[in-house]
Design an enzyme around this catalytic site. Structure first.
Site, PDB file in Angstrom:
ATOM      1  N   ASP A  74     -31.958  52.706  23.227  1.00 37.37           N
ATOM      2  CA  ASP A  74     -33.165  52.374  22.481  1.00 37.37           C
ATOM      3  C   ASP A  74     -33.735  53.672  21.913  1.00 37.37           C
ATOM      4  O   ASP A  74     -34.556  54.339  22.537  1.00 37.37           O
ATOM      5  CB  ASP A  74     -34.173  51.686  23.391  1.00 37.37           C
ATOM      6  CG  ASP A  74     -35.282  51.000  22.610  1.00 37.37           C
ATOM      7  OD1 ASP A  74     -35.298  51.130  21.368  1.00 37.37           O
ATOM      8  OD2 ASP A  74     -36.125  50.342  23.229  1.00 37.37           O
ATOM      9  N   ALA A  75     -33.268  54.028  20.725  1.00 36.13           N
ATOM     10  CA  ALA A  75     -33.666  55.283  20.088  1.00 36.13           C
ATOM     11  C   ALA A  75     -34.472  55.056  18.813  1.00 36.13           C
ATOM     12  O   ALA A  75     -35.197  55.941  18.379  1.00 36.13           O
ATOM     13  CB  ALA A  75     -32.424  56.122  19.764  1.00 36.13           C
ATOM     14  N   LYS A  76     -34.310  53.873  18.198  1.00 32.08           N
ATOM     15  CA  LYS A  76     -35.045  53.497  16.977  1.00 32.08           C
ATOM     16  C   LYS A  76     -34.988  54.585  15.913  1.00 32.08           C
ATOM     17  O   LYS A  76     -35.989  54.930  15.284  1.00 32.08           O
ATOM     18  CB  LYS A  76     -36.498  53.139  17.305  1.00 32.08           C
ATOM     19  CG  LYS A  76     -36.633  51.929  18.238  1.00 32.08           C
ATOM     20  CD  LYS A  76     -38.089  51.564  18.468  1.00 32.08           C
ATOM     21  CE  LYS A  76     -38.227  50.327  19.336  1.00 32.08           C
ATOM     22  NZ  LYS A  76     -37.828  50.562  20.748  1.00 32.08           N
ATOM     23  N   ARG A  77     -33.793  55.104  15.678  1.00 33.00           N
ATOM     24  CA  ARG A  77     -33.621  56.154  14.684  1.00 33.00           C
ATOM     25  C   ARG A  77     -33.566  55.556  13.280  1.00 33.00           C
ATOM     26  O   ARG A  77     -33.107  54.434  13.075  1.00 33.00           O
ATOM     27  CB  ARG A  77     -32.349  56.947  14.957  1.00 33.00           C
ATOM     28  CG  ARG A  77     -32.298  57.621  16.315  1.00 33.00           C
ATOM     29  CD  ARG A  77     -33.420  58.613  16.508  1.00 33.00           C
ATOM     30  NE  ARG A  77     -33.191  59.471  17.663  1.00 33.00           N
ATOM     31  CZ  ARG A  77     -34.054  59.673  18.636  1.00 33.00           C
ATOM     32  NH1 ARG A  77     -35.233  59.066  18.626  1.00 33.00           N
ATOM     33  NH2 ARG A  77     -33.766  60.482  19.634  1.00 33.00           N
ATOM     34  N   THR A 105     -30.493  51.055  18.743  1.00 32.93           N
ATOM     35  CA  THR A 105     -31.522  50.460  17.887  1.00 32.93           C
ATOM     36  C   THR A 105     -31.837  51.414  16.742  1.00 32.93           C
ATOM     37  O   THR A 105     -31.876  52.634  16.921  1.00 32.93           O
ATOM     38  CB  THR A 105     -32.809  50.173  18.675  1.00 32.93           C
ATOM     39  OG1 THR A 105     -33.301  51.375  19.271  1.00 32.93           O
ATOM     40  CG2 THR A 105     -32.569  49.134  19.756  1.00 32.93           C
TER      41      THR A 105
END
Length: 290
Positions: free
Chosen positions: A100-103, A130
Site C-alpha cells: 500500500d504505497a499509493k504512488r 496501490t
C-alpha cells in the site's frame, strides 16, 4: 528488469488464494497508537516486534497481507529494512503481498516507482501495489506494463472510503462520466479477456453504499476490487453484496484495525482473521445462491 520471472498473472494467483484461504486482506499498519495498544515502544524495536508478530500469525493463512509503506518509511532506512523482511517472509509463507504505497507520478519517476515494487530484482518486490491515477490514467502506464510483464498486479484508487475523495472522484468530465467511472472503464479495458480474473484492480470503499450510484460506477471490471472500510470504519461483511452487487465475488475486503486490535496475542489475531474471512465467504455464497 534485471531478472526474469515465471509468475503466473496476479489475478489468477489472487483468485486461487481467495478460494483456498478465504477472501480477506489484512493490513499491516504499525501506527503509533496501535504500537502503544500492544504495549510496544514507538521505535524500530516496537516496529520490528509488531511486524514480525503479524507476519507470524497470518502469513500462512490469509490470502493477502497489505503493509502500509508510510508506517515503515517514518523510521528511515531501518524501517524500510523491516518492511523488506516482512515482504519476503510473507511471500515465503504463501500470502500475497499488496504494497500500500499509493504512488503516482509521470515518466521516469513513475517507472522508478514501478520498479521499486513490481520488478522481481527489487528488495521490495511485491505481488501488487496501490497507485494513484490523479495525474491522469496514462501516467500509470509504466506500472501497468511492468505488472503485465512480471505477473504482478496494480490497484488503482477509484472510489475511496475517505469522505474527501468525492471531491475529485465524483467530478464529472466533459463527456458526462465521473472521474471514478472513467478509471473503472480503463481498468475494464486492461482486464479484457483475462481469466479467471484480471490483474488490474480498483480500490472501492465498502462504506460507500448508495453513493456508488451517484458516481455512475460500473464495478464489473473483470478484476479485483480492494474494499477498505470493513471493521473499524463501520462496514460489515454482510454489507458487501448490497454495495458491490454482481461484482461481489471479486471483492477483496480489507480489514486492518478490526484484526490488529487483537494483538499481540497470535491466537487472537488468527481467530479474528478467520472470523472475518468466514463471514465474507458466507455473505458472498448467500448472495450467489439468490
Amino acid at each position: 528488469m534485471t531478472e526474469t520471472t515465471t509468475l503466473e498473472p496476479f489475478g489468477a494467483r489472487l483468485r486461487r488464494a481467495m478460494d483456498e484461504r478465504g477472501p480477506l486482506c489484512v493490513g499491516i499498519d504499525p501506527h503509533a497508537s496501535l504500537l502503544a495498544d500492544w504495549g510496544l515502544s514507538d521505535d524500530i524495536a516496537g516496529l520490528e516486534r509488531f511486524t514480525r508478530t503479524v507476519v507470524e500469525a497470518l502469513a500462512d493463512r490469509v490470502a493477502v497481507l497489505k503493509p502500509q509503506s508510510a508506517f515503515f518509511e517514518r523510521f528511515g532506512s531501518r524501517g524500510i529494512a523491516v518492511l523488506e523482511q516482512a515482504v519476503a517472509d510473507s511471500r515465503e509463507a504463501g500470502a500475497l503481498v499488496l504494497m500500500d504505497a499509493k504512488r503516482g507520478d509521470i515518466g521516469s519517476t513513475m517507472a522508478a516507482y514501478a520498479a521499486t515494487y513490481l520488478d522481481p530484482a527489487s528488495p521490495l518486490f511485491s505481488d501488487a501495489v496501490t497507485v494513484s491515477p490523479y495525474l491522469g490514467y496514462g501516467s500509470l502506464r509504466p506500472a501497468l506494463d511492468l505488472a503485465r510483464e512480471s505477473g504482478t498486479g496494480v490497484f488503482v484508487l477509484a472510489l475511496t472510503s475517505n469522505p474527501e475523495g468525492a471531491e475529485v472522484q465524483h467530478a464529472v468530465r466533459a463527456g458526462g462520466a465521473s472521474v471514478a467511472a472513467t478509471m473503472l472503464e480503463h481498468l475494464k479495458a486492461e482486464n479484457a479477456d483475462a481469466a479467471p480474473m484480471g490483474s488490474y484492480g480498483a480500490v472501492v470503499g465498502a462504506t460507500l453504499g448508495d453513493t456508488l450510484g451517484a458516481a455512475g460506477a460500473d464495478l464489473a471490471i473483470n478484476g479485483p476490487l480492494l474494499a477498505p472500510g470493513i471493521g473499524a470504519q463501520g462496514a460489515t461483511p454482510a454489507d458487501l453484496p448490497r454495495v458491490f452487487g454482481a461484482a461481489v465475488r471479486d471483492v477483496v475486503p480489507n480489514v486492518s484495525r478490526g484484526v490488529l486490535r487483537h494483538g499481540p496475542d497470535v491466537a487472537a489475531l488468527r481467530a479474528s482473521a478467520a472470523r472475518f474471512a468466514g463471514e465474507v465467504r458466507d455473505a458472498v455464497d448467500t448472495a450467489a445462491s439468490r
